[in-house]
Enzyme design. Structure first.
Site, PDB file in Angstrom:
ATOM      1  N   GLU A 391      -7.945   4.750   0.341  1.00  0.00           N
ATOM      2  CA  GLU A 391      -8.453   4.561  -1.732  1.00  0.00           C
ATOM      3  C   GLU A 391      -9.937   4.976  -2.016  1.00  0.00           C
ATOM      4  O   GLU A 391     -10.665   4.063  -1.150  1.00  0.00           O
ATOM      5  CB  GLU A 391      -7.591   3.111  -1.605  1.00  0.00           C
ATOM      6  CG  GLU A 391      -6.712   3.729  -0.962  1.00  0.00           C
ATOM      7  CD  GLU A 391      -6.133   1.446  -1.461  1.00  0.00           C
ATOM      8  OE1 GLU A 391      -6.912   0.866  -2.271  1.00  0.00           O
ATOM      9  OE2 GLU A 391      -4.847   0.740  -0.586  1.00  0.00           O
ATOM     10  N   HIS A 476      -2.823  -5.983   4.353  1.00  0.00           N
ATOM     11  CA  HIS A 476      -1.482  -5.521   4.340  1.00  0.00           C
ATOM     12  C   HIS A 476      -0.465  -6.283   5.647  1.00  0.00           C
ATOM     13  O   HIS A 476      -1.132  -5.006   6.584  1.00  0.00           O
ATOM     14  CB  HIS A 476      -1.595  -3.900   4.479  1.00  0.00           C
ATOM     15  CG  HIS A 476      -2.473  -3.682   3.439  1.00  0.00           C
ATOM     16  ND1 HIS A 476      -2.868  -2.126   2.685  1.00  0.00           N
ATOM     17  CD2 HIS A 476      -2.407  -3.874   1.867  1.00  0.00           C
ATOM     18  CE1 HIS A 476      -3.003  -1.992   1.887  1.00  0.00           C
ATOM     19  NE2 HIS A 476      -3.113  -2.930   0.940  1.00  0.00           N
ATOM     20  N   ASN A 514      -0.157   2.356   1.177  1.00  0.00           N
ATOM     21  CA  ASN A 514      -0.008   0.375   0.614  1.00  0.00           C
ATOM     22  C   ASN A 514       1.439   0.210   1.540  1.00  0.00           C
ATOM     23  O   ASN A 514       2.537   1.314   1.045  1.00  0.00           O
ATOM     24  CB  ASN A 514      -0.658   0.569  -0.708  1.00  0.00           C
ATOM     25  CG  ASN A 514      -1.722   1.407  -0.880  1.00  0.00           C
ATOM     26  OD1 ASN A 514      -1.719   2.619  -0.722  1.00  0.00           O
ATOM     27  ND2 ASN A 514      -2.599   0.426  -1.274  1.00  0.00           N
TER      28      ASN A 514
HETATM   29  P1  FAE Z   1       4.275 -11.533  -0.564  1.00  0.00           P
HETATM   30  O1  FAE Z   1       4.490 -10.330  -1.604  1.00  0.00           O
HETATM   31  O2  FAE Z   1       3.493 -12.129   0.750  1.00  0.00           O
HETATM   32  O3  FAE Z   1       5.414 -12.504  -0.755  1.00  0.00           O
HETATM   33  C1  FAE Z   1       5.346 -14.063   0.064  1.00  0.00           C
HETATM   34  C2  FAE Z   1       5.975 -15.335  -0.442  1.00  0.00           C
HETATM   35  O4  FAE Z   1       6.082 -16.401  -0.172  1.00  0.00           O
HETATM   36  C3  FAE Z   1       4.095 -15.697  -1.212  1.00  0.00           C
HETATM   37  O5  FAE Z   1       4.029 -15.790  -2.167  1.00  0.00           O
HETATM   38  C4  FAE Z   1       4.174 -17.152  -0.221  1.00  0.00           C
HETATM   39  O6  FAE Z   1       3.299 -17.754  -0.789  1.00  0.00           O
HETATM   40  C5  FAE Z   1       5.363 -17.898   0.051  1.00  0.00           C
HETATM   41  N1  FAE Z   1       5.232 -18.266   0.727  1.00  0.00           N
HETATM   42  C6  FAE Z   1       4.845 -17.734   2.250  1.00  0.00           C
HETATM   43  N2  FAE Z   1       5.166 -19.309   3.177  1.00  0.00           N
HETATM   44  C7  FAE Z   1       6.496 -20.136   2.424  1.00  0.00           C
HETATM   45  C8  FAE Z   1       7.103 -21.045   3.114  1.00  0.00           C
HETATM   46  N3  FAE Z   1       6.708 -22.139   4.020  1.00  0.00           N
HETATM   47  N4  FAE Z   1       7.641 -21.984   2.212  1.00  0.00           N
HETATM   48  C9  FAE Z   1       7.789 -21.161   1.132  1.00  0.00           C
HETATM   49  N5  FAE Z   1       7.027 -20.410   0.253  1.00  0.00           N
HETATM   50  C10 FAE Z   1       6.135 -19.474   1.194  1.00  0.00           C
HETATM   51  O7  FAE Z   1       5.691 -10.985   0.790  1.00  0.00           O
HETATM   52  N6  FAE Z   1       0.531  -3.414  -1.488  1.00  0.00           N
HETATM   53  C11 FAE Z   1       0.261  -2.614  -1.795  1.00  0.00           C
HETATM   54  O8  FAE Z   1       1.312  -1.415  -0.963  1.00  0.00           O
HETATM   55  N7  FAE Z   1      -0.481  -1.842  -3.283  1.00  0.00           N
HETATM   56  C12 FAE Z   1      -1.790  -2.618  -3.035  1.00  0.00           C
HETATM   57  O9  FAE Z   1      -2.368  -2.461  -3.935  1.00  0.00           O
HETATM   58  C13 FAE Z   1      -2.050  -3.859  -2.373  1.00  0.00           C
HETATM   59  N8  FAE Z   1      -3.112  -4.514  -3.241  1.00  0.00           N
HETATM   60  C14 FAE Z   1      -3.105  -5.041  -2.083  1.00  0.00           C
HETATM   61  C15 FAE Z   1      -4.328  -6.022  -2.451  1.00  0.00           C
HETATM   62  C16 FAE Z   1      -4.987  -7.799  -1.830  1.00  0.00           C
HETATM   63  C17 FAE Z   1      -5.650  -8.626  -2.157  1.00  0.00           C
HETATM   64  C18 FAE Z   1      -3.666  -8.218  -1.525  1.00  0.00           C
HETATM   65  C19 FAE Z   1      -4.051  -9.258  -0.717  1.00  0.00           C
HETATM   66  C20 FAE Z   1      -2.557  -7.453  -1.296  1.00  0.00           C
HETATM   67  C21 FAE Z   1      -2.159  -5.759  -0.995  1.00  0.00           C
HETATM   68  N9  FAE Z   1      -1.373  -5.784  -1.647  1.00  0.00           N
HETATM   69  C22 FAE Z   1      -0.993  -4.385  -1.752  1.00  0.00           C
HETATM   70  C23 FAE Z   1      -0.282  -5.732  -0.216  1.00  0.00           C
HETATM   71  C24 FAE Z   1       0.838  -6.190  -0.240  1.00  0.00           C
HETATM   72  O10 FAE Z   1       0.938  -7.237  -1.573  1.00  0.00           O
HETATM   73  C25 FAE Z   1       1.845  -6.697   0.445  1.00  0.00           C
HETATM   74  O11 FAE Z   1       2.170  -5.994   1.693  1.00  0.00           O
HETATM   75  C26 FAE Z   1       2.904  -8.128  -0.174  1.00  0.00           C
HETATM   76  O12 FAE Z   1       3.386  -8.727  -1.478  1.00  0.00           O
HETATM   77  C27 FAE Z   1       3.775  -8.323   0.811  1.00  0.00           C
HETATM   78  O13 FAE Z   1       5.287  -8.783   0.142  1.00  0.00           O
HETATM   79  P2  FAE Z   1       6.278  -9.732   0.328  1.00  0.00           P
HETATM   80  O14 FAE Z   1       7.474  -9.779  -0.170  1.00  0.00           O
HETATM   81  O15 FAE Z   1       6.171  -8.828   2.041  1.00  0.00           O
END
Ligand code: FAE
Length: 535
Positions: A391, A476, A514
């Site tokens: 990127e 990621h 991503n």
């Molecule tokens: P996620 O979105 O992490 O959601 C999990 C949720 O579960 C969170 O809200 C937690 O707080 C919650 N949680 C965890 N444990 C517990 C528990 N015990 N009880 C209750 N709640 C809980 O999971 N990806 C892209 O495709 N494009 C991008 O541009 C991109 N940029 C990024 C930039 C940053 C700074 C970061 C940190 C990540 C980025 N990502 C990007 C990665 C992407 O946000 C990530 O792959 C997804 O959010 C993962 O999705 P999930 O549904 O697996």
């Protein structure tokens, strides 16, 4: 939002049909919003742990099929402005809202001009978690919307020819015909207007990146994003409040970005069947004597202290706590004998999507601009030849840096494992810092060549003093409860009917781009099957 009502109905018609066949649509004709926050002793048909991509898809589709859903989220709701009138704080002035339970910021890019930039903050349930494991810091979003709150919104569908390596057991034809289009529509994905791009001051850094990539013979690609591109044009024209052009990223965007709160979760809530309990953390899921599962939930305050422990029952539980959150929970529950029938694949095949960062120092005649949109819109694709997709990322400092900055996604083959540490009562991850070397080598296939061509060098002042590579982190996290290994081919956990995994934990370590579009599309595929066969 760019999803038309017609497109939405077309995309979900099969699900609605399934619900009607099952007879639930009539049985629960009067949607009632379940009470939130959840109360001890409550019984819920479907409990979803986490409100990121997987959790939001599950909630929407279950609710549309007539099932009442309760989402449990450990982070905050992020729906109330702070004292400055804004919900989210700015990247350049991080305050208590920035980090999850830290007293000092831990910025991914932690040095500038060789000086550390982290600062003290008040401990608070902030939006970005920098979770430290032995060899890597894993950045994750905390709050209703999960990673969509903090990420750059880059919404990339992997190339069709790379998909077999991403999810080998999944029918690619179905994914590309049905579930990727459904995910892209549901997320509101769009692409920068290429004509506007060519003159926008805020994308000078991308145009410099394009020039350098093309002069070295690398394919330059525009990268789709969920940011509202029309809003960004208005930001540039000065007619709306700025967000991407005001340096907002990492700690939330106050405008312009279509996080899950604006897309899947808004539609889920509109069904009247979905409740959300923020600042609630699931700590245990155990089979209940009378059927279903007993779920233990800790309610916390903004200092992270437990203020109540609640026990509820659920007919079905969806683990959507993210790759790390879901893996940690299931590894603990298996090791401590709560869910002993989980199989030995639980906790394995975790990867960092090959993330590695670097900067290049440009010549004085190649300024990248003091105004930089925080939303990347382009990349350099050297995946097939060199195993790297880079990127072209912003360095939104507000001053001219003469730097080009990149986050590379690489084909790093290393995979780590989560394990229960009985002595500390925590789950460890055995990733080693040296495992990033393949990522560095792959990123160098792009940047060594560009540097040679341009007569430029790597920046050494962004990740420490005389340190070129940002090899200490990932944005990621992927894997840990891999599809068709720890679960069946649709995310059903082995040994426990009614327990499902529906997030990034299912994907074995790498998506070649991503990850969130793939996480969303896989969740769409799996929940459709689960609704049609299990409910
Ligand atoms: P996620 O979105 O992490 O959601 C999990 C949720 O579960 C969170 O809200 C937690 O707080 C919650 N949680 C965890 N444990 C517990 C528990 N015990 N009880 C209750 N709640 C809980 O999971 N990806 C892209 O495709 N494009 C991008 O541009 C991109 N940029 C990024 C930039 C940053 C700074 C970061 C940190 C990540 C980025 N990502 C990007 C990665 C992407 O946000 C990530 O792959 C997804 O959010 C993962 O999705 P999930 O549904 O697996």
């Amino acid at each position: 939002m760019s999803i038309s009502r017609r497109g939405f109905i077309a995309g979900t018609g099969s699900l609605l049909g399934v619900a009607a066949l099952a007879g639930r649509a009539t049985a629960q004709a009067h949607a009632t919003l379940p009470a939130a926050p959840i109360t001890s002793g409550a019984h819920v048909p479907a409990l979803v742990i986490g409100t990121g991509y997987g959790g939001s898809v599950a909630a929407l589709r279950l609710a549309q099929a007539g099932v009442d859903v309760h989402l449990i989220e450990m982070g905050m709701a992020w729906d109330t402005p702070g004292p400055d009138g804004k919900i989210f704080c700015n990247t350049l002035q991080p305050d208590h809202r920035s980090y999850w339970l830290r007293t000092r910021t831990k910025a991914p890019l932690n040095f500038f001009l060789g000086f550390p930039i982290d600062r003290d903050i008040t401990r608070y349930t902030g939006i970005l978690d920098a979770e430290d494991f032995s060899g890597i810091t894993v950045y994750q979003g905390r709050g209703v919307g999960g990673g969509s709150l903090v990420n750059g919104g880059m919404a990339v569908t992997p190339k069709r020819e790379n998909f077999a390596a991403v999810l080998p057991s999944v029918n690619a034809d179905e994914m590309y015909a049905t579930y990727y289009p459904r995910a892209n529509a549901g997320l509101g994905v769009g692409t920068v207007d290429p004509i506007w791009f060519d003159s926008a001051a805020c994308y000078q850094y991308s145009r410099v990146g394009r020039k350098h990539a093309q002069r070295s013979g690398f394919p330059f690609v525009f990268v789709p994003d969920v940011y509202d591109w029309d809003y960004m044009k208005q930001e540039a024209a000065g007619t709306v409040t700025k967000s991407a052009l005001a340096g907002e990223i990492l700690y939330g965007n106050n405008h312009g970005k279509k996080s899950l709160q604006q897309t899947y979760l808004a539609r889920a809530k509109a069904t009247g069947r979905v409740a959300i309990s923020p600042l609630h953390k699931v700590t245990s899921v155990a089979p209940a004597a009378a059927g279903g599962y007993t779920v233990v939930i800790e309610q916390i305050n903004t200092n992270g202290d437990t203020t109540a422990t609640k026990t509820v029952t659920a007919d079905r539980v969806f683990f959507a706590a993210g790759s790390v959150g879901t893996s940690k929970l299931l590894v603990k529950l298996k090791a401590t004998g709560v869910l002993p029938r989980l199989n030995d694949a639980v906790g394995k095949e975790w990867g960092d999507n090959g993330n590695v960062m670097c900067g290049r120092a440009n010549h004085m005649w190649d300024p990248t601009g003091k105004l930089q949109s925080t939303i990347p819109c382009s990349g350099i694709d050297n995946w097939t030849a060199g195993g790297a997709f880079a990127e072209i990322a912003p360095l939104p400092t507000g001053i001219e840096t003469y730097a080009s900055f990149y986050l590379s996604i690489t084909r790093n083959p290393n995979r780590a494992q989560f394990s229960w540490n009985a002595a500390t009562g925590t789950v460890d991850l055995n990733w080693q810092t040296s495992w990033k070397q393949p990522s560095i080598d792959m990123a160098k296939t792009i940047f060594d060549k560009i540097n040679a061509k341009e007569g430029t060098i790597y920046r050494t002042d962004l990740f420490g003093t005389y340190k070129i590579w940002g090899d200490h982190l990932t944005y990621h996290p992927l894997g840990g409860v891999v599809l068709n290994k720890a679960t069946d081919n649709y995310g059903r956990l082995t040994g426990y009917p009614g327990l499902y995994v529906i997030d990034g934990a299912l994907i074995p370590g790498n998506t070649s781009v991503n990850p969130f579009v793939t996480i969303t599309a896989l969740a769409e595929r799996n929940i459709e099957k689960i609704i049609s066969t299990d409910l």
